[in-house]
Scaffold this active site. Sequence first.
Site, short mmCIF file in Angstrom:
data_model
loop_
_atom_site.label_atom_id
_atom_site.label_comp_id
_atom_site.label_asym_id
_atom_site.label_seq_id
_atom_site.Cartn_x
_atom_site.Cartn_y
_atom_site.Cartn_z
N HIS A 1 13.57 40.96 70.40
CA HIS A 1 12.65 39.91 70.84
C HIS A 1 13.05 39.43 72.23
O HIS A 1 12.42 39.79 73.22
CB HIS A 1 12.67 38.79 69.79
CG HIS A 1 11.64 37.73 69.96
ND1 HIS A 1 10.65 37.78 70.90
CD2 HIS A 1 11.43 36.57 69.28
CE1 HIS A 1 9.89 36.71 70.80
NE2 HIS A 1 10.34 35.95 69.82
N HIS B 1 4.53 47.78 74.56
CA HIS B 1 4.45 46.48 73.89
C HIS B 1 3.62 46.65 72.63
O HIS B 1 2.69 47.45 72.62
CB HIS B 1 3.79 45.46 74.82
CG HIS B 1 4.00 44.04 74.41
ND1 HIS B 1 3.24 43.43 73.45
CD2 HIS B 1 4.89 43.12 74.84
CE1 HIS B 1 3.67 42.18 73.30
NE2 HIS B 1 4.67 41.97 74.12
N ASP C 1 9.41 42.07 80.60
CA ASP C 1 10.84 42.21 80.83
C ASP C 1 11.19 43.18 81.94
O ASP C 1 12.34 43.23 82.36
CB ASP C 1 11.52 42.68 79.53
CG ASP C 1 11.47 41.60 78.46
OD1 ASP C 1 11.74 40.45 78.81
OD2 ASP C 1 11.15 41.91 77.32
N1 ACO Z 1 9.69 54.53 76.27
C1 ACO Z 1 9.31 55.76 75.82
N2 ACO Z 1 8.44 55.94 74.82
C2 ACO Z 1 7.96 54.85 74.22
C3 ACO Z 1 8.31 53.54 74.63
C4 ACO Z 1 9.20 53.42 75.70
N3 ACO Z 1 9.57 52.21 76.14
N4 ACO Z 1 7.67 52.64 73.86
C5 ACO Z 1 6.95 53.34 72.99
N5 ACO Z 1 7.12 54.68 73.21
C6 ACO Z 1 6.45 55.78 72.51
C7 ACO Z 1 7.02 55.97 71.12
O1 ACO Z 1 8.08 56.90 71.14
C8 ACO Z 1 5.83 56.48 70.38
O2 ACO Z 1 5.64 57.82 70.74
P1 ACO Z 1 5.16 58.92 69.62
O3 ACO Z 1 3.78 58.46 69.25
O4 ACO Z 1 5.25 60.21 70.30
O5 ACO Z 1 6.13 58.75 68.48
C9 ACO Z 1 4.65 55.69 70.99
O6 ACO Z 1 5.08 55.40 72.32
C10 ACO Z 1 4.31 54.41 70.24
O7 ACO Z 1 5.51 53.62 70.16
P2 ACO Z 1 5.86 52.60 68.99
O8 ACO Z 1 7.34 52.53 68.86
O9 ACO Z 1 5.06 52.94 67.77
O10 ACO Z 1 5.30 51.25 69.55
P3 ACO Z 1 5.63 49.81 68.99
O11 ACO Z 1 4.42 48.99 69.20
O12 ACO Z 1 6.17 49.86 67.60
O13 ACO Z 1 6.84 49.34 69.92
C11 ACO Z 1 8.06 48.30 71.63
C12 ACO Z 1 6.70 48.42 70.90
C13 ACO Z 1 9.16 47.96 70.59
C14 ACO Z 1 7.99 47.16 72.64
C15 ACO Z 1 8.35 49.64 72.34
O14 ACO Z 1 7.33 49.93 73.27
C16 ACO Z 1 9.72 49.65 73.02
O15 ACO Z 1 10.72 49.94 72.36
N6 ACO Z 1 9.77 49.33 74.34
C17 ACO Z 1 11.04 49.25 75.05
C18 ACO Z 1 11.73 47.91 74.72
C19 ACO Z 1 11.06 46.74 75.42
O16 ACO Z 1 10.76 46.78 76.60
N7 ACO Z 1 10.87 45.63 74.66
C20 ACO Z 1 10.28 44.39 75.19
C21 ACO Z 1 8.93 44.13 74.62
S1 ACO Z 1 8.27 42.68 75.38
C22 ACO Z 1 8.95 41.37 74.55
O17 ACO Z 1 9.31 41.47 73.42
C23 ACO Z 1 9.06 40.03 75.23
#
Ligand code: ACO
Length: 435
Positions: free
Chosen positions: A274, A313, A369
């Site tokens: 988070h 996100h 972020d």
């Molecule tokens: N880098 C590379 N690939 C990614 C990323 C990323 N940052 N985020 C998602 N993907 C890919 C996943 O591997 C998945 O690919 P696939 O379909 O081939 O398996 C697809 O995109 C969907 O991803 P999910 O994990 O299902 O998306 P979810 O909505 O569950 O996750 C999250 C969202 C946790 C923010 C994710 O994008 C992530 O881990 N980002 C990096 C961490 C980050 O920046 N967090 C801050 C969020 S903002 C906040 O909380 C204030």
Amino acid sequence: MPDTLTIIDNRTGKRYEVPILYGTYPTYGAAIRGADLRQIRVSEDDFGLMSYDPAFLNTASTKSSITFIDGDRGILRYRGYDIAELAEKSTFLEVAYLLLHGELPTIDQLEDWTCWIKRHAFIHENVKKFMDGFRYDAHPMGILVSTVAALSTFYPESKNVLDPAVRRKQAYRLIAKLPTIAAFSYRHRMGFPYTYPAEDLGFTGNFLKMMFERPGRTYEPHPVLTRALDVIFLLHADHEQNCSANAMRSVGSSHPDPYVAVAAAAAALYGPLHGGANEQVLRMLHDIGSIDRVPDYIRRVKAGELRLMGFGHRVYKNYDPRARVLKEMAGQVLEITGSTPLLRIALELERIALEDDYFISRKLYPNVDFYSGIICQALGFPTDMFPVLFAIPRVAGWLAQWQEMLEDPEQRIARPRQVYTGPDLREYVPIEDRS
Ligand code: ACO
């Protein structure tokens, strides 16, 4: 066209008509009442159908008029005002007022609000002593969570949560005291004497002074840097039903005082999923180290070895509007504090990612972020203060969500259902007979 949903239960062949509530399709989210599913039963003694939704992926826990997000279109609004316009024209304190009162303040209202917040910025000397008890290397977020919870013992009248006047006073106290506690937690670790709140400075300038004033020297907050931090505060003030807002509402629903409820919300924010992602972005940029290593990093991300931190996100499937504001601000801040290769690496990462089919097809864009960590580091904050910087403004959102929950006649103590998967009734086995 009737606003109803027809459900046919194939187990019994029965047909049910349930009303569709609240939302205006497609923007504001239509919903059926979960409790309407309970009439769907196979027999008289059946409990009735529930919806199973771990992590609330598709469950509205409340109606709310505070914050609106449309993740597909990259929209974020507080009380109907676009976030980019607020970031350009407003201040954090104005926005905190807006979140809590529903309207932007008039000049007189803002003066009054600011005056009350300043008046409550001091913490009781006993709180200071309490903070002295933490180890020199205690994480500032741990100090913040515990100290805010401890405030509960200083203001026993705050338990009267159904009294709007009592609530108002605790809102002044919490919004005002969080920067003081945050700055004291940092100075405690550094071994610096605490700098008390200065009434002649604004909310954010005063926080910078309490953080960075060196003993024996006067500290003048730089107006551009102060504004940058104020905008970061404003952009983080609320984000509808996220993990910490949900914690605030859920804990608050049993009517404890707001200090322990805010401590619970801050604890939720503390988690790396988070409030901790901007720290991860900085680590990633440091690991990459130089622009020429960006393509290889992207290759590894696409191969599934790494995640591009600060990208993607759960809600935004478009450019996070807060990231757009912060990208511009990062340039302004670094012009004053001195350039860092990190911004150039970030810009190159973004450029390549936004042209790459891997990111385009998955709708992965920079989130809030991606640039905020670069700015906070340039302002002089150590990385473990980042979640604390997030908590300071978010308390305004938590309080607005808490107040809305308490005033909503439909809300009661939060108590989800479960689908039980354990054993059926078993015969008790005495200990001597157990194998
Ligand atoms: N880098 C590379 N690939 C990614 C990323 C990323 N940052 N985020 C998602 N993907 C890919 C996943 O591997 C998945 O690919 P696939 O379909 O081939 O398996 C697809 O995109 C969907 O991803 P999910 O994990 O299902 O998306 P979810 O909505 O569950 O996750 C999250 C969202 C946790 C923010 C994710 O994008 C992530 O881990 N980002 C990096 C961490 C980050 O920046 N967090 C801050 C969020 S903002 C906040 O909380 C204030």
